[in-house]
Design a protein around this motif. Structure first.
Motif, PDB file in Angstrom:
ATOM      1  N   MET A   1       0.844  -1.185   0.000  1.00  0.00           N
ATOM      2  CA  MET A   1       0.000   0.000   0.000  1.00  0.00           C
ATOM      3  C   MET A   1       0.880   1.236   0.000  1.00  0.00           C
ATOM      4  SD  MET A   1      -3.225  -0.741   2.504  1.00  0.00           S
ATOM      5  CE  MET A   1      -2.551  -1.858   3.714  1.00  0.00           C
ATOM      6  N   LYS A   2       0.344   2.276  -0.590  1.00  0.00           N
ATOM      7  CA  LYS A   2       1.029   3.571  -0.585  1.00  0.00           C
ATOM      8  C   LYS A   2       0.122   4.554   0.156  1.00  0.00           C
ATOM      9  CE  LYS A   2       3.478   6.882  -3.182  1.00  0.00           C
ATOM     10  NZ  LYS A   2       4.827   7.035  -2.888  1.00  0.00           N
ATOM     11  N   PRO A   3       0.390   4.751   1.453  1.00  0.00           N
ATOM     12  CA  PRO A   3      -0.510   5.593   2.244  1.00  0.00           C
ATOM     13  C   PRO A   3      -0.181   7.081   2.191  1.00  0.00           C
ATOM     14  CG  PRO A   3       1.132   4.624   3.676  1.00  0.00           C
ATOM     15  CD  PRO A   3       1.383   4.079   2.278  1.00  0.00           C
ATOM     16  N   ILE A   4      -1.196   7.870   2.533  1.00  0.00           N
ATOM     17  CA  ILE A   4      -0.968   9.248   2.932  1.00  0.00           C
ATOM     18  C   ILE A   4      -0.686   9.147   4.429  1.00  0.00           C
ATOM     19  CG2 ILE A   4      -3.460   9.717   3.298  1.00  0.00           C
ATOM     20  CD1 ILE A   4      -0.986  12.352   2.086  1.00  0.00           C
ATOM     21  N   ILE A   5       0.322   9.831   4.907  1.00  0.00           N
ATOM     22  CA  ILE A   5       0.698   9.736   6.318  1.00  0.00           C
ATOM     23  C   ILE A   5       0.403  11.082   6.972  1.00  0.00           C
ATOM     24  CG2 ILE A   5       2.563   9.306   7.959  1.00  0.00           C
ATOM     25  CD1 ILE A   5       3.836   7.538   5.696  1.00  0.00           C
ATOM     26  N   LEU A   6      -0.689  11.107   7.706  1.00  0.00           N
ATOM     27  CA  LEU A   6      -1.136  12.309   8.398  1.00  0.00           C
ATOM     28  C   LEU A   6      -0.346  12.410   9.697  1.00  0.00           C
ATOM     29  CD1 LEU A   6      -4.956  11.686   7.886  1.00  0.00           C
ATOM     30  CD2 LEU A   6      -3.411  13.027   6.423  1.00  0.00           C
ATOM     31  N   LEU A   7       0.418  13.484   9.833  1.00  0.00           N
ATOM     32  CA  LEU A   7       1.381  13.580  10.930  1.00  0.00           C
ATOM     33  C   LEU A   7       1.159  14.844  11.751  1.00  0.00           C
ATOM     34  CD1 LEU A   7       3.871  12.030  11.999  1.00  0.00           C
ATOM     35  CD2 LEU A   7       5.261  13.383  10.432  1.00  0.00           C
ATOM     36  N   ASP A   8       0.901  14.649  13.030  1.00  0.00           N
ATOM     37  CA  ASP A   8       0.782  15.748  13.980  1.00  0.00           C
ATOM     38  C   ASP A   8       2.194  16.179  14.402  1.00  0.00           C
ATOM     39  OD1 ASP A   8      -0.350  17.545  15.840  1.00  0.00           O
ATOM     40  OD2 ASP A   8      -0.448  16.011  17.396  1.00  0.00           O
ATOM     41  N   ILE A   9       2.299  17.318  15.060  1.00  0.00           N
ATOM     42  CA  ILE A   9       3.611  17.806  15.496  1.00  0.00           C
ATOM     43  C   ILE A   9       3.729  17.743  17.020  1.00  0.00           C
ATOM     44  CG2 ILE A   9       5.189  19.770  15.526  1.00  0.00           C
ATOM     45  CD1 ILE A   9       3.962  20.561  12.765  1.00  0.00           C
ATOM     46  N   ASP A  10       2.892  18.495  17.737  1.00  0.00           N
ATOM     47  CA  ASP A  10       2.937  18.463  19.200  1.00  0.00           C
ATOM     48  C   ASP A  10       2.516  17.085  19.688  1.00  0.00           C
ATOM     49  OD1 ASP A  10       3.747  21.093  19.726  1.00  0.00           O
ATOM     50  OD2 ASP A  10       1.701  21.844  19.534  1.00  0.00           O
ATOM     51  N   GLY A  11       3.302  16.511  20.578  1.00  0.00           N
ATOM     52  CA  GLY A  11       2.985  15.193  21.103  1.00  0.00           C
ATOM     53  C   GLY A  11       3.428  14.063  20.190  1.00  0.00           C
ATOM     54  N   VAL A  12       3.940  14.414  19.005  1.00  0.00           N
ATOM     55  CA  VAL A  12       4.423  13.400  18.052  1.00  0.00           C
ATOM     56  C   VAL A  12       5.891  13.672  17.713  1.00  0.00           C
ATOM     57  CG1 VAL A  12       4.116  12.373  15.765  1.00  0.00           C
ATOM     58  CG2 VAL A  12       2.115  12.973  17.138  1.00  0.00           C
ATOM     59  N   LEU A  13       6.180  14.830  17.154  1.00  0.00           N
ATOM     60  CA  LEU A  13       7.568  15.172  16.817  1.00  0.00           C
ATOM     61  C   LEU A  13       8.255  15.925  17.948  1.00  0.00           C
ATOM     62  CD1 LEU A  13       7.279  16.172  13.058  1.00  0.00           C
ATOM     63  CD2 LEU A  13       7.740  13.944  14.091  1.00  0.00           C
ATOM     64  N   ASN A  14       7.491  16.633  18.740  1.00  0.00           N
ATOM     65  CA  ASN A  14       8.001  17.345  19.914  1.00  0.00           C
ATOM     66  C   ASN A  14       9.306  18.102  19.660  1.00  0.00           C
ATOM     67  OD1 ASN A  14       5.797  16.279  21.264  1.00  0.00           O
ATOM     68  ND2 ASN A  14       6.959  14.593  22.151  1.00  0.00           N
ATOM     69  N   PRO A  15       9.304  19.054  18.711  1.00  0.00           N
ATOM     70  CA  PRO A  15      10.537  19.809  18.481  1.00  0.00           C
ATOM     71  C   PRO A  15      10.915  20.625  19.719  1.00  0.00           C
ATOM     72  CG  PRO A  15       8.707  20.760  17.247  1.00  0.00           C
ATOM     73  CD  PRO A  15       8.201  19.505  17.885  1.00  0.00           C
ATOM     74  N   VAL A  16      12.204  20.855  19.863  1.00  0.00           N
ATOM     75  CA  VAL A  16      12.727  21.622  20.981  1.00  0.00           C
ATOM     76  C   VAL A  16      12.789  23.088  20.561  1.00  0.00           C
ATOM     77  CG1 VAL A  16      14.721  21.940  22.497  1.00  0.00           C
ATOM     78  CG2 VAL A  16      14.065  19.634  21.745  1.00  0.00           C
ATOM     79  N   ALA A  17      12.196  23.952  21.375  1.00  0.00           N
ATOM     80  CA  ALA A  17      12.180  25.381  21.068  1.00  0.00           C
ATOM     81  C   ALA A  17      13.423  26.051  21.632  1.00  0.00           C
ATOM     82  CB  ALA A  17      10.927  26.029  21.636  1.00  0.00           C
ATOM     83  N   GLY A  18      14.049  26.854  20.790  1.00  0.00           N
ATOM     84  CA  GLY A  18      15.218  27.636  21.214  1.00  0.00           C
ATOM     85  C   GLY A  18      14.988  29.090  20.865  1.00  0.00           C
ATOM     86  N   PRO A  19      15.914  29.961  21.238  1.00  0.00           N
ATOM     87  CA  PRO A  19      15.755  31.380  20.924  1.00  0.00           C
ATOM     88  C   PRO A  19      15.659  31.593  19.418  1.00  0.00           C
ATOM     89  CG  PRO A  19      17.842  30.957  22.083  1.00  0.00           C
ATOM     90  CD  PRO A  19      17.154  29.650  21.897  1.00  0.00           C
ATOM     91  N   GLY A  20      14.778  32.503  19.031  1.00  0.00           N
ATOM     92  CA  GLY A  20      14.595  32.807  17.618  1.00  0.00           C
ATOM     93  C   GLY A  20      15.773  33.570  17.049  1.00  0.00           C
ATOM     94  N   ASP A  21      15.765  33.702  15.744  1.00  0.00           N
ATOM     95  CA  ASP A  21      16.851  34.434  15.088  1.00  0.00           C
ATOM     96  C   ASP A  21      16.372  35.817  14.676  1.00  0.00           C
ATOM     97  OD1 ASP A  21      15.131  33.248  13.317  1.00  0.00           O
ATOM     98  OD2 ASP A  21      16.685  32.555  11.930  1.00  0.00           O
ATOM     99  N   GLY A  22      16.029  36.620  15.687  1.00  0.00           N
ATOM    100  CA  GLY A  22      15.648  38.003  15.431  1.00  0.00           C
ATOM    101  C   GLY A  22      14.156  38.264  15.444  1.00  0.00           C
TER     102      GLY A  22
END
Length: 159
Positions: A1-22
């Motif tokens: 099968m060739k699925p569409i993969i519906l992907l959430d971010i919060d609670g799934v990828l959990n990126p780490v937030a750092g200081p912005g660049d300006g």
């Protein structure tokens, strides 16, 4: 099968937030483990973000992922009564999938939805959907893990 993969971010990828660049926005960084897992998923089917995150933040994640195909984005139209649902994003996901199919842009034969908020309503929807559906629900503080990607690999190979 060739699925569409519906992907959430919060609670799934959990990126780490750092200081912005300006700007006002933080810089979000994915761990090497999460990058590797998402790349494996992208090798199985097309990724589509299922998140209320703004496009500039998802673009920052996409630049880290360096996927061959740019992820799609499920249009999230959350209504006040969606908050009371077990799966608040369900109506938006169902509408988006139906619209993509009606436009002839649905080039997948199955659906994988990875989200930390999937309730009984999502399971009922999956059971009645016209295509095979796999729901994967990571533990929010751990997010996407090897076990979820293996489940998608098995699901994709089963067709």
């Amino acid at each position: 099968m060739k699925p569409i993969i519906l992907l959430d971010i919060d609670g799934v990828l959990n990126p780490v937030a750092g200081p912005g660049d300006g700007g006002d926005r933080p810089t979000l960084t994915l761990t090497p483990e999460k990058i590797g897992l998402v790349r494996r998923l992208a090798g199985l089917g097309r990724i589509a973000w299922v998140s209320t995150w703004p496009a500039d933040l998802t673009a920052g994640l996409e630049s880290q992922l360096q996927l061959e195909a740019e992820p799609l984005r499920v249009v999230m139209v959350l209504r006040p009564d969606d908050d009371g649902q077990a799966t608040p994003k369900l109506r938006s996901v169902a509408r988006w999938l139906a619209r993509m199919d009606a436009l002839g842009e649905a080039d997948w034969d199955s659906v994988v939805w990875i989200d930390d908020v999937l309730g009984a309503d999502a399971r009922a929807w999956a059971h009645n959907h016209t295509q095979p559906v796999l729901l994967e629900k990571p533990v929010p503080d751990r997010g996407l893990a090897e076990v979820h990607v293996v489940a998608v690999e098995v699901f994709a190979a089963s067709g």
